[in-house]
Design an enzyme around this catalytic site. Structure first.
Site, short mmCIF file in Angstrom:
data_model
loop_
_atom_site.label_atom_id
_atom_site.label_comp_id
_atom_site.label_asym_id
_atom_site.label_seq_id
_atom_site.Cartn_x
_atom_site.Cartn_y
_atom_site.Cartn_z
CG ASN A 182 -38.39 21.02 -37.19
OD1 ASN A 182 -37.47 21.02 -36.01
ND2 ASN A 182 -38.64 21.98 -37.79
CE LYS A 183 -34.21 22.95 -35.57
NZ LYS A 183 -35.52 23.33 -35.16
CD GLN A 184 -30.03 18.80 -38.77
OE1 GLN A 184 -30.47 19.18 -37.62
NE2 GLN A 184 -29.87 19.61 -39.92
#
Ligand SMILES: Cc1ncc(COP(=O)(O)O)c(C=O)c1O
Length: 371
Positions: A182-184
């Site tokens: 879910n991170k950048q």
């Protein structure tokens, strides 16, 4: 139940042909760990955040653990940190048999409040562990005034720029980023520690690899270490993601702006705070605060019934059962954090979210809240 159109995911990584090609190259090469891409990924990541060095590890949690060890945290020490975070930032303190000492958060940014943190520093405090929550840069200038070692939890903050115009990760303190899906950017699972100090990188490189010094033979180990290595497959994915980091960050910014407009009119809903330039948030999640007279859990359920996933984000760490039992925490200790934690929900948020999906979320929320 009013389900209109397809269900919208809460988060979704952007994985394209470049990622697939790079991963296949590694798999075909047969060099799956401790190969050339590890250093390449570290150098490229460090360049992006203007850090001198970076050490890639198997998760953000692993990076925080090694960074705290390198800061000298051990048995019986205290580390001052935020109760409004993902549980990992407190857990890593406990891994070293030290005590996470929480202090309340700022009601606007939701980051650890530097004055509250200063008030709980004792002679046993070995380090400060501010979290750049939801990608909003913590007030590092204020924490630096306390004169203690700092480890930055930047797991949610790739792309953020602090109030002095310095990219988060480039300030010199060990700063830890996470690459969960879910991170950048994502490597599946993974993390990285940036630092200004070559000696710190050397220690972390050794401890992630079972305590092997760089000049040692394969099975020679001169310190306690862990297996916190990041595979070449993960590094290949990370390098491909870094190539379009600007596009990924711009996508998140666009979606955040669309939410800002779509939700502005809903009475009583509080939106993420503004970013006074040159400070910039590294957009990670879109979290809103529901009005105090609204039941959060039934709102989450009603949105779910309309195909809109959302979740309480975050529950207060000190009120989790492990922390209550182990450290005796109770309601009322950190009133700002508890109020924010009780009212927060994360809405669907990812770089390729369309304006019409944002509209659907906003419309459903308006309907569910009856406003
Ligand atoms: C604030 C914060 N700290 C630590 C972590 C831990 O990172 P990881 O899941 O990569 O171990 C995360 C991410 O999930 C996070 O959001």
């Amino acid at each position: 139940m009013v389900l209109r159109g397809e269900a919208i995911p809460l988060a979704r990584p952007v994985i394209g042909d470049l990622e697939i090609e790079r991963v296949l190259e590694v798999v075909r090469s047969g060099r799956l760990s401790l190969g050339p891409l590890l250093g390449e990924f570290e150098r490229e990541f460090a360049r992006r955040v203007r850090a001198s060095h970076a050490s890639a590890v198997s998760s953000g949690t692993a990076g925080l653990h090694l960074a705290l060890r390198a800061a000298g945290v051990s048995d019986g020490d205290e580390v001052v940190t935020s109760p409004f975070s993902f549980v990992a930032s407190a857990n890593v303190v406990v891994y070293e048999r030290a005590r996470p000492v929480f202090a309340d958060i700022d009601p606007v940014t939701f980051n650890l409040d530097p004055d509250a943190a200063a008030a709980v520093v004792t002679e046993r405090t070995t380090a400060l562990l501010p979290v750049h929550i939801f990608g909003y840069p913590a007030d590092l200038t204020a924490f630096e005034r306390l004169g203690l070692p700092i480890v930055e939890d930047a797991c949610e903050a790739l792309g953020a720029v602090d109030a002095d115009g310095v990219p988060v990760g480039g300030r010199g303190h060990p700063a830890v980023f996470g690459f969960y899906a879910n991170k950048q950017i994502t490597t599946g699972e993974g993390g990285i520690v940036t630092t200004a100090h070559a000696a710190l990188k050397q220690r972390i490189d050794s401890e992630r690899n079972q305590g092997r010094a760089p000049d040692m033979d394969w099975l020679d180990h001169d310190r306690l270490g862990f297996n916190y290595r990041l595979s070449e497959i993960a590094c290949a994915l990370g390098l491909a993601q870094l190539e379009h980091l600007d596009r990924l960050l711009a996508g998140r910014e666009r979606v955040a702006a669309a939410y800002g407009e779509a939700l502005a009119e809903i009475d009583g809903v509080e939106l993420p705070c503004q970013e006074p330039a040159p400070l910039r948030r590294g957009w990670f999640v879109y979290v809103i605060q529901l009005p105090r007279d609204i039941d959060r859990d039934s709102t989450v359920r009603a949105l779910g019934a309309r195909g809109i996933p959302s979740k309480p984000y975050f529950p207060a760490v000190h009120l989790m059962s492990y922390y209550r039992e182990r450290f005796g925490h109770r309601e009322g200790e950190f009133p700002v954090c508890e109020d924010v934690a009780a009212r927060s929900i994360a809405l669907p948020f990812f770089p390729e979210m369309t304006e019409s999906q944002v509209e659907r979320v906003a419309e459903s929320l308006r309907e569910v809240l009856g406003r």
